[in-house]
Design an enzyme around this catalytic site. Structure first.
Site, PDB file in Angstrom:
ATOM      1  N   ARG A  73     -16.071   0.180  -1.034  1.00 17.96           N
ATOM      2  CA  ARG A  73     -15.081   1.225  -1.327  1.00 17.96           C
ATOM      3  C   ARG A  73     -15.710   2.609  -1.413  1.00 17.96           C
ATOM      4  O   ARG A  73     -15.274   3.469  -2.168  1.00 17.96           O
ATOM      5  CB  ARG A  73     -14.321   0.870  -2.596  1.00 17.96           C
ATOM      6  CG  ARG A  73     -13.646  -0.508  -2.470  1.00 17.96           C
ATOM      7  CD  ARG A  73     -13.133  -0.997  -3.795  1.00 17.96           C
ATOM      8  NE  ARG A  73     -12.581  -2.339  -3.722  1.00 17.96           N
ATOM      9  CZ  ARG A  73     -11.332  -2.631  -3.400  1.00 17.96           C
ATOM     10  NH1 ARG A  73     -10.488  -1.682  -3.119  1.00 17.96           N
ATOM     11  NH2 ARG A  73     -10.913  -3.873  -3.369  1.00 17.96           N
ATOM     12  N   GLY A  74     -16.769   2.791  -0.659  1.00 14.90           N
ATOM     13  CA  GLY A  74     -17.434   4.097  -0.591  1.00 14.90           C
ATOM     14  C   GLY A  74     -18.721   4.149  -1.392  1.00 14.90           C
ATOM     15  O   GLY A  74     -19.594   4.976  -1.141  1.00 14.90           O
ATOM     16  N   TYR A  92       0.866  -1.185   0.000  1.00 15.45           N
ATOM     17  CA  TYR A  92       0.000   0.000   0.000  1.00 15.45           C
ATOM     18  C   TYR A  92       0.901   1.234   0.000  1.00 15.45           C
ATOM     19  O   TYR A  92       1.508   1.576   1.015  1.00 15.45           O
ATOM     20  CB  TYR A  92      -0.901   0.040   1.241  1.00 15.45           C
ATOM     21  CG  TYR A  92      -2.000  -1.012   1.296  1.00 15.45           C
ATOM     22  CD1 TYR A  92      -2.400  -1.713   0.170  1.00 15.45           C
ATOM     23  CD2 TYR A  92      -2.659  -1.277   2.500  1.00 15.45           C
ATOM     24  CE1 TYR A  92      -3.408  -2.671   0.243  1.00 15.45           C
ATOM     25  CE2 TYR A  92      -3.676  -2.229   2.574  1.00 15.45           C
ATOM     26  CZ  TYR A  92      -4.034  -2.923   1.443  1.00 15.45           C
ATOM     27  OH  TYR A  92      -5.041  -3.860   1.504  1.00 15.45           O
ATOM     28  N   LEU A 100     -18.296  -1.133   2.635  1.00 16.52           N
ATOM     29  CA  LEU A 100     -19.010  -0.012   2.007  1.00 16.52           C
ATOM     30  C   LEU A 100     -18.770  -0.021   0.496  1.00 16.52           C
ATOM     31  O   LEU A 100     -18.992   0.982  -0.184  1.00 16.52           O
ATOM     32  CB  LEU A 100     -18.541   1.318   2.610  1.00 16.52           C
ATOM     33  CG  LEU A 100     -18.827   1.461   4.106  1.00 16.52           C
ATOM     34  CD1 LEU A 100     -18.259   2.773   4.645  1.00 16.52           C
ATOM     35  CD2 LEU A 100     -20.330   1.378   4.379  1.00 16.52           C
ATOM     36  N   SER A 155     -21.782   3.923   0.707  1.00 20.92           N
ATOM     37  CA  SER A 155     -21.619   4.645   1.980  1.00 20.92           C
ATOM     38  C   SER A 155     -22.711   5.685   2.186  1.00 20.92           C
ATOM     39  O   SER A 155     -22.864   6.221   3.277  1.00 20.92           O
ATOM     40  CB  SER A 155     -20.267   5.357   2.001  1.00 20.92           C
ATOM     41  OG  SER A 155     -20.256   6.388   1.017  1.00 20.92           O
TER      42      SER A 155
HETATM   43  N1  LIG Z   1      -7.443  -8.313   1.391  1.00 22.65           N
HETATM   44  C1  LIG Z   1      -7.704  -7.538   0.370  1.00 22.65           C
HETATM   45  O1  LIG Z   1      -7.623  -7.966  -0.780  1.00 22.65           O
HETATM   46  C2  LIG Z   1      -8.129  -6.125   0.593  1.00 22.65           C
HETATM   47  C3  LIG Z   1      -8.577  -5.357  -0.493  1.00 22.65           C
HETATM   48  C4  LIG Z   1      -8.982  -4.065  -0.241  1.00 22.65           C
HETATM   49  C5  LIG Z   1      -8.937  -3.550   1.039  1.00 22.65           C
HETATM   50  N2  LIG Z   1      -8.470  -4.297   2.067  1.00 22.65           N
HETATM   51  C6  LIG Z   1      -8.379  -3.753   3.441  1.00 22.65           C
HETATM   52  O2  LIG Z   1      -9.663  -3.435   3.898  1.00 22.65           O
HETATM   53  C7  LIG Z   1      -9.728  -2.080   4.306  1.00 22.65           C
HETATM   54  C8  LIG Z   1     -11.103  -1.530   4.046  1.00 22.65           C
HETATM   55  O3  LIG Z   1     -11.390  -1.639   2.661  1.00 22.65           O
HETATM   56  P1  LIG Z   1     -11.958  -0.457   1.804  1.00 22.65           P
HETATM   57  O4  LIG Z   1     -11.196   0.774   2.143  1.00 22.65           O
HETATM   58  O5  LIG Z   1     -12.038  -0.848   0.396  1.00 22.65           O
HETATM   59  O6  LIG Z   1     -13.405  -0.430   2.367  1.00 22.65           O
HETATM   60  P2  LIG Z   1     -14.641   0.441   2.541  1.00 22.65           P
HETATM   61  O7  LIG Z   1     -14.751   0.698   4.003  1.00 22.65           O
HETATM   62  O8  LIG Z   1     -15.705  -0.277   1.822  1.00 22.65           O
HETATM   63  O9  LIG Z   1     -14.429   1.791   1.757  1.00 22.65           O
HETATM   64  C9  LIG Z   1     -13.709   2.830   2.299  1.00 22.65           C
HETATM   65  C10 LIG Z   1     -14.067   4.124   1.612  1.00 22.65           C
HETATM   66  O10 LIG Z   1     -15.445   4.425   1.853  1.00 22.65           O
HETATM   67  C11 LIG Z   1     -15.634   5.820   1.984  1.00 22.65           C
HETATM   68  N3  LIG Z   1     -16.480   6.100   3.172  1.00 22.65           N
HETATM   69  C12 LIG Z   1     -17.572   6.868   3.171  1.00 22.65           C
HETATM   70  N4  LIG Z   1     -18.138   6.898   4.401  1.00 22.65           N
HETATM   71  C13 LIG Z   1     -17.368   6.156   5.192  1.00 22.65           C
HETATM   72  C14 LIG Z   1     -17.432   5.810   6.549  1.00 22.65           C
HETATM   73  N5  LIG Z   1     -18.384   6.263   7.351  1.00 22.65           N
HETATM   74  N6  LIG Z   1     -16.482   5.027   7.059  1.00 22.65           N
HETATM   75  C15 LIG Z   1     -15.494   4.547   6.264  1.00 22.65           C
HETATM   76  N7  LIG Z   1     -15.382   4.848   4.951  1.00 22.65           N
HETATM   77  C16 LIG Z   1     -16.315   5.643   4.410  1.00 22.65           C
HETATM   78  C17 LIG Z   1     -14.248   6.423   2.111  1.00 22.65           C
HETATM   79  O11 LIG Z   1     -13.958   7.037   0.887  1.00 22.65           O
HETATM   80  P3  LIG Z   1     -13.578   8.551   0.868  1.00 22.65           P
HETATM   81  O12 LIG Z   1     -12.466   8.686   1.867  1.00 22.65           O
HETATM   82  O13 LIG Z   1     -13.179   8.779  -0.549  1.00 22.65           O
HETATM   83  O14 LIG Z   1     -14.843   9.247   1.289  1.00 22.65           O
HETATM   84  C18 LIG Z   1     -13.318   5.274   2.271  1.00 22.65           C
HETATM   85  O15 LIG Z   1     -12.072   5.492   1.635  1.00 22.65           O
HETATM   86  C19 LIG Z   1      -8.607  -1.402   3.537  1.00 22.65           C
HETATM   87  O16 LIG Z   1      -8.179  -0.211   4.149  1.00 22.65           O
HETATM   88  C20 LIG Z   1      -7.569  -2.471   3.525  1.00 22.65           C
HETATM   89  O17 LIG Z   1      -6.845  -2.442   4.741  1.00 22.65           O
HETATM   90  C21 LIG Z   1      -8.099  -5.585   1.859  1.00 22.65           C
END
Ligand SMILES: NC(=O)c1ccc[n+]([C@@H]2O[C@H](COP(=O)([O-])OP(=O)(O)OC[C@H]3O[C@@H](n4cnc5c(N)ncnc54)[C@H](OP(=O)(O)O)[C@@H]3O)[C@@H](O)[C@H]2O)c1
Length: 331
Positions: free
Chosen positions: A208-209, A56, A206, A212
């Site tokens: 990826r937002g 990352y 979410l 959300s």
């Molecule tokens: N194992 C794997 O293959 C894999 C793949 C992807 C991720 N991950 C891990 O999982 C974690 C979470 O995944 P993700 O970031 O894709 O998931 P997510 O929680 O579905 O999406 C995060 C995005 O949602 C938006 N958002 C809007 N309201 C929110 C709220 N209340 N709380 C949190 N986010 C909000 C934000 O975008 P804005 O900031 O643009 O508003 C944030 O960047 C990652 O950080 C990573 O550590 C693992």
């Protein structure tokens, strides 16, 4: 904060985890000071699970977490690290490497960047098609014996790989995408994990937002934003997906909570062995996500949510076809 053991053999973790990926570029620019404040706010709220990957931001995310943890007690954080994804100097993705010698090398750099002497949960980001999972898990089991890692996790692998891995060493959790609109694990992967006492660390709760409640068509176009080319965010799909969000909003509003809170609470409600990782990179988003812990969903609520966002209702895949074709969890 409610705490519980992650799987039969894992560490004690908070009911929700913080995924730090978005703080290092995958979703376009992020604010360094706000990212660190968000990690501090999470720890102060009782979240102990911090998820990262050495790829990352090519080490940026680990250095950021290392900085945020400075001055804190090491045992207050459960650090989960993914390794194995290869990238070029331009950031381009270049396959996977989970050979035992490579794992030792990745871990040496990871420990240094984080400024710690052990990792709580270490996991290959994807299955390396050239290395039997037994060899990868065997190498991690050696690192457990040497005290450099405490637990072994997996990421985006299918039921057969999970079973093979679990024969070599205890596996505490599988990290995999799980949300109202990504439910592929329910058929084979979740039952296999339950049989083996392996927890699910759900990412993308979410989407990826997208689900959300804050997403609008036209967002996420900046350079390096995964969402600029992710199928569900593309014109022709995003409109349909945002209709689903509006249906979910009606359910959320009737309960007096937000769309994001309902989406996170829905994942948490699928089982005590499923832990949502949220990708908040700002304190306001984190506060909203934490609010999901107070949302109790009744049988009627769950039915209303399923009616608003039926299984497989999303338009577009969770990754581009070419990427899905290489994912062990999709086989
Ligand atoms: N194992 C794997 O293959 C894999 C793949 C992807 C991720 N991950 C891990 O999982 C974690 C979470 O995944 P993700 O970031 O894709 O998931 P997510 O929680 O579905 O999406 C995060 C995005 O949602 C938006 N958002 C809007 N309201 C929110 C709220 N209340 N709380 C949190 N986010 C909000 C934000 O975008 P804005 O900031 O643009 O508003 C944030 O960047 C990652 O950080 C990573 O550590 C693992």
């Amino acid at each position: 904060m409610k705490m519980h053991r992650l799987g039969d053999t894992g560490p004690e973790v908070s009911a929700i985890g913080l995924g730090c990926m978005g703080m290092s570029g995958m979703y376009g620019p992020s604010d360094r000071a706000e990212s660190i404040s968000t990690i501090h706010a999470a720890l102060d709220a009782g979240i102990n699970l911090l998820d990262t990957g050495d790829f990352y931001g090519m080490g940026h995310n680990e250095m950021l977490i290392g900085e945020a943890l400075r001055g804190r007690r090491r045992e207050d954080a459960v650090i989960s690290v993914k390794f194995g994804a290869l990238r070029g100097p331009d950031g381009a993705w270049a396959g996977y490497d989970s050979r035992p010698a490579a794992i030792r090398n990745f871990l040496a750099y990871t420990l240094t960047r984080l400024g710690v002497d052990y990792i709580d949960i270490y996991r290959p980001a994807r299955l390396d098609p050239n290395v039997p999972i037994e060899e990868t898990v065997g190498a991690m089991a050696d690192l457990v014996k040497e005290g450099y890692i405490r637990h072994i996790g997996l990421s985006e692998v299918g039921a057969e790989t999970i079973r093979r891995a679990a024969k070599v060493a205890p596996i505490c959790d599988l990290q995999i995408e799980y949300s109202l609109i990504s439910r592929g694990l329910e058929e084979k992967i979740l039952p296999a994990c339950r049989e083996l006492g392996i927890a699910i660390t759900a990412y993308g709760v979410l989407s990826r937002g997208l689900i959300s409640g804050h997403w609008q068509k036209g967002h996420g176009k900046s350079a390096g934003d995964f969402r600029a080319y992710s199928p569900r965010f593309q014109e022709g799909n995003v409109e349909r997906n945002l209709e689903l969000v509006e249906a979910l909003r009606a359910v959320a509003e009737a309960k007096g909570v937000t769309v994001a809170q309902v989406a996170i609470a829905w994942v948490a409600a699928q089982g005590a062995d499923i832990l949502p990782l949220v990708g908040a990179r700002r304190r306001d988003r984190l506060a909203e996500a934490l609010g999901a812990l107070d949302v109790a969903l009744s049988v009627e609520d769950l039915a209303a949510i399923e009616a608003a966002v039926p299984r497989d209702a999303a338009a577009g895949g969770r990754y581009a076809e070419a990427m899905l074709a290489h994912m062990d969890s999709e086989k």
